[in-house]
Write an enzyme that holds these catalytic residues in place. Structure first.
Site, PDB file in Angstrom:
ATOM      1  N   GLN A 222       0.820  -1.203   0.000  1.00 52.24           N
ATOM      2  CA  GLN A 222       0.000   0.000   0.000  1.00 52.24           C
ATOM      3  C   GLN A 222       0.857   1.258   0.000  1.00 52.24           C
ATOM      4  OE1 GLN A 222      -2.796  -2.316   3.156  1.00 52.24           O
ATOM      5  NE2 GLN A 222      -3.221  -0.141   3.064  1.00 52.24           N
ATOM      6  N   ARG A 372      -8.744  -1.961   8.144  1.00 51.70           N
ATOM      7  CA  ARG A 372      -9.559  -0.885   7.593  1.00 51.70           C
ATOM      8  C   ARG A 372      -9.698   0.272   8.576  1.00 51.70           C
ATOM      9  NH1 ARG A 372     -13.966  -1.758   3.068  1.00 51.70           N
ATOM     10  NH2 ARG A 372     -14.352   0.422   2.621  1.00 51.70           N
ATOM     11  N   CYS A 373      -8.795   0.365   9.514  1.00 48.85           N
ATOM     12  CA  CYS A 373      -8.701   1.555  10.343  1.00 48.85           C
ATOM     13  C   CYS A 373      -7.410   1.457  11.083  1.00 48.85           C
ATOM     14  CB  CYS A 373      -9.817   1.648  11.361  1.00 48.85           C
ATOM     15  SG  CYS A 373      -9.395   2.882  12.591  1.00 48.85           S
ATOM     16  N   GLU A 742     -12.610   4.371   6.148  1.00 44.18           N
ATOM     17  CA  GLU A 742     -12.571   3.607   7.386  1.00 44.18           C
ATOM     18  C   GLU A 742     -13.732   3.891   8.331  1.00 44.18           C
ATOM     19  OE1 GLU A 742      -7.768   3.327   7.437  1.00 44.18           O
ATOM     20  OE2 GLU A 742      -8.729   4.661   8.851  1.00 44.18           O
TER      21      GLU A 742
END
Lengths: 788, 167, 288
Positions: A222, A372-373, A742
């Protein structure tokens, strides 16, 4: 949605269909396992069956007899090149391959290199490793016992398993408040260890070219630029300096934070490619992915709230024990070892808070990354939203009323939080009101009351969260010392079409579409004519990558700023072409015209053409701009979520009847994509709330290391999400956007947990740890004598 | 010991040699270089490798290549000619039924068979019908819409609105 | 995840398959749908040296009514069962069960015979077949023999199949009118193995008395289990809520579930009781 541009231009607010879809739909995406290079060898990894053991011997002789097995690499081999250790993103250290001890189950022990993946796998089976198992430390609380063995004996002078202590807020003021407050509530919570489990696992092809001393690294990352720097830091001493390294992040099959870290497999692949001079492909399988890659969460939190009997929140106190496993492999800014947990004072107006955290080592896989956070916002929001409901229950007030009573008001922004953040903007009352109206909240409360009389179990749960994203202002935020700005470079070709490149990397968020829309908004060039590229460090400007909902707040802002630089240049060219002064010109989407004489105008395409064919004397030719955007503050998206559950009073099965999510992420670039992000995030919030948890036994064996038992929700478990929005633009962001990816994963778990606890609260239930399964609910009903 | 098999993929016949243990998905991806079919798990749980074998959707990670000897396979690459779109592809694009795109080929191949059996599936039928395919990005709402869109399109009916319901 | 090497044959006749079984003995495994076997092989929990693929043998896949039986060929795919009209009308219990077996793609490969021959108490058909009092037809070197389902499962993953026998057919007695059957299992998520599952078939006479009843339990015992005491409570009786409660209680007492990630013993016993009750009610509705 109000749009300034036409559908043809496709600027902000248009639900443009995605530009990237065509290749994915045709099966022509290019993911890392699709990369195939001449002479490429395959790597498989021998992993430890034990959570803690001495390695007595590694015997590769049988493996090496298999035709096609080229080499078996161990820690001792890497040690010769000083490549057997690497730094984590938190500046802790991690073994690449062990030389003497394994520290968690499924840890990499040796790598088998072979001509194809089947042979590599056979080779792996044939490597014989002799272990001397030791008693592992699995429970993080026991890890701090004085008699617990010290796990990190590699660290000189280490006498315990404690990693760090962190605190924020006014401890004494908070203690005093809690001693004197009318009402104090307290709950012990565990936010479970979970795994992002993107459908594509991690992998790479390391291609070292001996002739040119150059490494091309195709990799599921990422953050390609940051990885290039890390590679240079780890392997610079053997000649892989940063200009010799090119990282290519091809299409990524989901990231969610799990593809930020550097895993040992990547480093081994690089080392082997460097030694044998051939491309090495390593793609982990699902079991390896679940069992060894970085986990998320695993926070044990003692949460307390103080307030008045009539419902005024006065203060909060949170104490955290963070289980990091074998090493601290989080991906937090170095100033914030527990990320942005300090957002946990929530959406409420009070001025007293204290938070502290201690982190420990255990014999479990390393991590502490996002799911996702990143940056621990989910843990913080869970704590504040659960304890807020607990407080409402204690004083007998409806949790919606209690929230309305305590929200920070619209006109109080920018609002200084008791832990030091400056919330940029928000309208929490409007969000919750909209969610309640959409749902028909008060009717459902009536229905619940009637059902309770009949012994039926129904619950309503609210979560009104404040997110903190967009890392970040470089004064506070870095990864391994590299400041967390992000970048955009726009090149407009003579015919008025553009290519734009970014330091971020989409993993499904739709950057190829949304970045083009931002540029279209600013320059009036149709989004369709703007090609967006990311993920190749040789071509894209330096950036820190995509995670923590930071792409729109940082790179999106950079796109707008770079486009504005071009618009400034366009104005100069237009003035030259129209033979007027710049002050006489006015901009409307796609053209400059002379004030008072709109028929005298130049379109952006005409202006760009002139930049290459007829530019003013003394001006640089061409039409390109780059911007590195360093945000002045973070952005603070928010949301109001309400969940309604029905629970079977015999089987304890939990059915989500409705789930309404109202999000405020500021100005919206593409409503279709934002809604898609919300849907996906909600299912990833449902997952840890009801299904997912990595479970270990006392010996450190993982009990659910495949998709047979690590339960990702399917379309059947996932309800039909009802979504909507309010818009409170960020005042400091160039396009008023805040970031959204998120929010739903942060906001959904407490809404679901609150709903289930609410369904059981009349039985005396005040808290349940997620994931809340029918089995857990059944045990509660059984204890209360409802079921036998 | 390798064995010779003949397999028709997307209408084209291939004579290939495989080990008995070669998984069908590896034959397709590695030997025949059609990489649209993906691998997402070890336990036939995720459905990323779904293809059609003699018209039936199956998980190609749990079928041996040799079992497909003499049979016909359709993969995502065979849905439409380059530059054209099958209604299911169009549905996914129009309804934003994909994000990272990794589960998408398997999801679409499953949907193709689902719609063949049931051209007008209800939301419930679609959800159960794709329960062998995991998606980590979309939350499934838009996949349901995409399949409904394709169902209508394939019958020549008016397609439902593709505007987001994000109000 | 890749299986260890093995040799493979796909015989065209049953005789050939049986002689291969005789030849290779314990080293051989039958490959039918493969969706239990191949995952085990990929994880290398199983490494047979020889696979006998029976998918090319004609005449093993059918669903037909004959001689008072519903006969199901062992190679019949779960999805064929799911979509069969005969089944949907007379044996809704199969529609209940197949919907809950794994997922649509797996059901396109997975076979009814395999689901039973695997001898796994977690599979769904064994309990259904117990409730329906099926017979299992095994074909071996000496020809065919029919095994009552009650004599088929006799240990953890152990069945009455001899090493050189192949399960070729399942025969289900076609019940008289006024019969109802139903199956349900609790699962952690769709496609999961049962936390607990219960199959019930019952037949009523003209006066509403329960003439015959079969109750089978999934995944709450080392082997698929018949709830004999529960059946005895109801057989020959007018079914009342009290009797159903008694049957449910007996079933939850008589099974022997193990504690695992799905839940502890007490929970599973409780779920057996609830499901027995609910499936009897559902079967009753369908019988009337």
């Amino acid at each position: 949605m109000n749009c300034k541009t036409s559908r043809e231009v496709g600027g902000m607010g248009h639900s443009l269909k995605r530009k990237e879809d065509s290749r994915f739909l045709a099966g022509k995406g290019n993911y890392v396992d699709d990369v195939k290079l001449p002479g490429m060898l395959h790597m498989d990894i021998v992993r430890s069956p034990y959570a803690y053991a001495k390695i007595k011997s590694i015997d590769a002789s049988e493996a090496l007899k298999i035709p096609g097995v080229i080499a078996v690499v161990t820690g001792k081999d890497l040690e010769q090149y000083n490549l057997h250790w690497m730094p984590t993103l938190m500046s802790d250290t991690q073994m690449v391959l062990p030389t003497d001890t394994v520290m968690y189950q499924s840890q990499e022990v040796a790598a088998v290199i072979a001509t194809d993946r089947y042979t590599a796998r056979d080779g792996k089976e044939a490597v014989k490793v002799e272990y001397e198992p030791m008693k592992p430390v699995i429970d993080p609380y026991k890890s701090l016992d004085p008699e617990a063995p010290v796990l990190r004996t590699d660290k000189e002078g280490k006498t315990d398993n404690h990693i760090w202590h962190w605190e924020v807020g006014d401890k004494d003021k908070t203690s005093k408040l809690f001693e004197e407050a009318e009402v104090v509530v307290k709950e012990q919570m565990h936010i479970p260890r979970i795994h992002v489990a993107s459908i594509e696992t991690c992998g790479c092809v390391a291609d070292y070219d001996k002739v040119n001393n150059h490494l091309t690294m195709y990799m599921t990352t990422q953050a390609p630029h940051a990885i290039r720097t890390v590679i240079a830091l780890v392997a610079g001493h053997v000649g892989l300096t940063e200009e010799k390294v090119r990282v290519i992040s091809p299409d990524i099959g989901g990231g969610f934070g799990g593809k930020v870290p550097v895993y040992p497999g990547y480093v081994i692949a690089i080392a082997v490619s460097f030694l044998v001079g051939k491309p090495i492909k390593w793609v982990e399988d699902r079991s390896e992915n679940l069992q060894a890659d970085s986990f998320a969460r695993d926070y044990h939190i003692t949460a307390e709230m103080a307030g008045t009997k009539d419902g005024k929140i006065l203060g909060t106190r949170f104490k955290i024990l963070a289980d990091h496993g074998y090493t601290d492999a989080s991906a937090n800014p170095s100033k914030f070892p527990t990320g942005l947990f300090s957002i946990g004072t929530g959406s409420y107006d009070y001025d007293t808070a204290f938070m502290e955290a201690d982190a420990v080592y255990t014999n479990k896989p390393p991590g502490g990354v996002a799911y996702r956070c990143s940056f621990r916002v989910t843990e913080a929001v869970h704590a504040i939203e659960r304890i807020t409901d607990r407080f409402a229950l204690e004083i007998g007030k409806d949790p919606a009323d209690l929230r309305m009573q305590n929200f920070i008001k619209k006109d109080q922004f920018p609002w200084k939080s008791p832990t030091g953040w400056e919330y940029d903007s928000g309208d929490y009352h409007a969000g919750l009101q909209k969610a309640m109206d959409t749902l028909g909240y008060w009717d459902l409360r009536k229905e619940q009351e009637e059902k309770r009389k009949r012994g039926e179990l129904m619950g309503i749960g609210i979560s009104t969260f404040t997110e903190i994203v967009g890392a970040g202002p470089s004064k506070d935020f870095d990864i391994l010392g590299i400041k967390m700005f992000d970048s955009a470079e726009i090149r407009v070709h003579p015919t008025g079409k553009a290519i734009a490149r970014f330091g971020t990397k989409s993993q499904g968020q739709g950057h190829e579409t949304t970045y083009a829309q931002i540029i279209a908004e600013e320059l009036g060039i149709p989004a369709e004519n703007i090609q967006v590229e990311e993920g190749d460090t040789d071509t894209a400007p330096y950036g820190l990558g995509t995670y923590a909902s930071r792409s729109t707040p940082t790179a999106g802002a950079a796109a707008a700023m770079a486009a504005r630089k071009l618009r400034d240049k366009a104005k100069k060219i237009a003035a030259h072409l129209l033979e007027v002064s710049e002050d006489d010109l006015e901009w409307e989407v796609g053209k400059f015209f002379v004030k008072g004489a709109p028929e005298k105008s130049k379109t952006i395409q005409e202006i760009v053409f002139a930049a290459y064919t007829n530019h003013p004397q003394g001006m640089e030719a061409g039409f390109e701009a780059t911007h590195y955007y360093d945000p002045p503050n973070l952005t603070f998206p928010s949301g109001a979520y309400i969940c309604v559950v029905d629970i079977d009073n015999e089987t304890a099965e939990i059915k989500i009847r409705r789930f309404v999510a109202i999000d405020d992420c500021g100005n919206i670039i593409n409503p279709m994509i934002v809604q898609g992000q919300v849907h996906g995030g909600l299912t990833q919030g449902l997952a840890p709330a009801m299904y997912e948890e990595l479970i270990y036994d006392e010996e450190g064996n993982i009990l659910n290391g495949t998709f047979m038992d690590y339960l990702l929700p399917t379309a059947v478990e996932s309800p039909n999400w009802e979504t909507g929005h309010t818009i409170t633009p960020s005042p400091h962001h160039p396009i008023g956007a805040k970031g959204v990816g998120e929010s739903p994963t942060v906001g959904a778990p407490p809404a679901i947990a609150n709903a289930i606890v609410d369904a059981l609260s009349h039985l005396g239930v005040t808290h349940m740890d997620i994931p809340i399964t029918p089995y857990k609910v059944w045990k509660v009903l059984n204890e209360k004598g409802i079921v036998q | 010991m390798k064995k010779q098999i003949t397999i028709t993929i997307n209408g084209e016949q291939h004579a290939v040699e495989v080990e008995p243990r070669t998984l069908l998905v590896h034959l397709i991806r590695e030997q025949l270089s059609m990489t649209g079919t993906h691998i997402g798990c070890d336990t036939s749980s995720c459905g990323a490798c779904t293809i059609l074998l003699d018209g039936k959707s199956i998980k190609s990670c749990t079928v041996l290549a040799i079992q497909a000897d003499g049979k016909s396979v359709q993969t995502v690459e065979g849905l439409a000619a380059p530059g054209e779109m099958h209604p299911i592809q169009e549905g996914f694009k129009e309804c934003h039924g994909l994000q990272c795109g990794f589960c998408t080929p398997g999801m679409m191949m499953r949907a193709v068979e689902l719609l063949e059996h049931n051209p007008n599936p209800t939301e419930e039928e679609i959800r159960w019908g794709i329960s062998g395919n995991l998606c980590r990005c979309t939350g499934y709402n838009n996949i349901v819409r995409a399949i409904q869109y394709a169902g209508a399109k394939m019958q020549g009916k008016e397609t439902p609105s593709t505007e987001p319901t994000f109000v | 995840m890749i299986p260890a090497p093995f040799d493979y044959a796909a015989p065209a006749t049953l005789d050939e398959a049986i002689s291969l079984l005789e030849q290779h003995g314990d080293e051989a495994k039958i490959l039918a749908g493969g969706h239990s076997l191949i995952p085990m092989m990929k994880l290398r929990f199983a490494s047979p040296e020889f696979l006998i693929d029976i998918n090319n043998i004609p005449g093993l896949s059918y669903i037909r009514e004959e001689d008072g039986y519903l006969k199901i060929g062992a190679l019949t795919r779960e999805s064929d069962l799911e979509h069969s009209d005969i089944v949907r009308n007379k044996f809704p219990i199969f529609t209940d069960a197949t919907k809950l077996i794994a997922d649509p793609q797996v059901r396109n490969m997975g076979t009814v015979g395999g689901n039973i021959a695997h001898g796994d108490a977690a599979n769904d058909h064994p309990a259904v077949m117990l409730a329906l009092r099926a017979e299992v037809v095994a074909t071996g070197p000496g020809g065919q023999r029919s095994i009552p389902i009650d004599e088929f499962f006799y240990g953890f993953y152990m069945t009455a199949l001899q090493p050189s026998e192949i399960l070729t057919e399942i025969r289900i007695p076609i019940p008289s009118a006024s019969t109802g059957n139903a199956y349900h299992k609790l699962e952690r998520k769709v496609g999961d193995y049962a936390t607990a599952g219960v199959a019930v078939q019952l037949t009523l006479d003209g006066s509403g008395t329960c003439q015959e009843i079969g109750i089978g339990l999934t995944n709450v015992n080392p082997t698929p289990l018949r709830a004999t005491r529960s059946e005895d409570v109801l057989r020959g009786q007018k079914i009342t809520d009290e009797l159903i409660a008694q049957a449910a209680k007996f079933a939850s007492e008589d099974c022997s579930p193990s504690s695992d990630l799905r839940g502890d013993e007490a929970y599973k016993r409780s779920m057996v009781g609830v499901l027995v009750k609910r499936m009897i009610h559902k079967a009753l509705e369908r019988a009337r």
